[in-house]
Design a protein around this motif. Sequence first.
Motif, short mmCIF file in Angstrom:
data_model
loop_
_atom_site.label_atom_id
_atom_site.label_comp_id
_atom_site.label_asym_id
_atom_site.label_seq_id
_atom_site.Cartn_x
_atom_site.Cartn_y
_atom_site.Cartn_z
N ASP A 185 0.92 -1.03 -0.04
CA ASP A 185 0.08 -0.06 -0.23
C ASP A 185 0.98 1.37 -0.03
O ASP A 185 1.13 1.94 0.94
CB ASP A 185 -0.85 0.01 1.24
N CYS A 213 -3.77 -6.24 -2.22
CA CYS A 213 -3.77 -5.43 -1.32
C CYS A 213 -3.19 -6.00 0.06
O CYS A 213 -3.36 -7.38 0.14
CB CYS A 213 -5.32 -4.85 -0.96
N ARG A 222 -9.50 0.70 -1.92
CA ARG A 222 -9.43 0.39 -3.15
C ARG A 222 -10.73 0.41 -4.10
O ARG A 222 -10.95 0.67 -5.08
CB ARG A 222 -8.49 -0.70 -3.57
N GLN A 225 -12.37 3.37 -4.34
CA GLN A 225 -11.79 4.27 -5.27
C GLN A 225 -11.98 4.03 -6.83
O GLN A 225 -12.13 4.76 -7.63
CB GLN A 225 -10.20 3.93 -5.07
N VAL A 230 -10.34 -7.00 -5.86
CA VAL A 230 -9.26 -6.53 -4.87
C VAL A 230 -9.04 -8.02 -4.20
O VAL A 230 -9.89 -8.95 -3.86
CB VAL A 230 -9.87 -5.54 -4.07
#
Length: 253
Positions: A185, A213, A222, A225, A230
């Motif tokens: 990260d 991640c 994320r 976002q 993920v």
Amino acid sequence: MRPNRVRERWNAGEAAVSGWLSFGNSYTAEIVGLSGVDCVTIDLQHAMTDVSDMIVMLQAISATPATPFVRVPNAEPGIIMKALDAGSYGIICPLVNSVGDAKALVDASSYPPLGGRSFGPARGLLYGGPDYAQHADATIVRLAMIETREGLAAVDDICAVDGLDGIFVGPSDLGLNLGRGTAADPSDSDVRAAIDRCLAAAKAAGKRAGLFCPSGAVARRRAEQGFDFVVPNSDANLLKAALAAELAVIGKA
């Protein structure tokens, strides 16, 4: 053909969550498959796993609600076809650095006339169903890893390749290639900008963007976002973190 839960999540406008298997063990695969994730990715690139491990792990995952994915070790057509024939519903391919690399991934994972995948889907028929051949190309997910300077420079053209569903960013390798460390990260502005560029390129091309991640909290951020796929860390890293936490409680850390 059995549906792909990752595609179902995407069709619902949601991010898909994948488990990540570093242990070549069917019991671990079964546990992760039953954990509530949408899919489980078997890592053949960096994990302590080989093809014979992969087959029994795919068998274990097939008894769970999760959809099986495989990160192949490279773009060699034989290993991509082997993973698909063994029942994988998704291919994550590392070190895709050019349009040619992306086209090779699509070609190896698609039947004619879309690609050059040869026919012999062994476990694919058992897991997917008797109509596998008719629906495999539309069901399987193909993600190209962006993790080098070359891949980053070509990311817009890679995302435009027909048949590619999207990209998967390897933040540690991308940071390493940019000379900015291996944080999963990253706080470095150059690496963060590179990740943002990958996301923007995928969205501009109407494709999906995935990211490894280090935790569920980062995976959620994320996804918010805009990332569509993920991974909240690997089984090995989660085990190490859990052991360290428990040992700290008893004063052994």
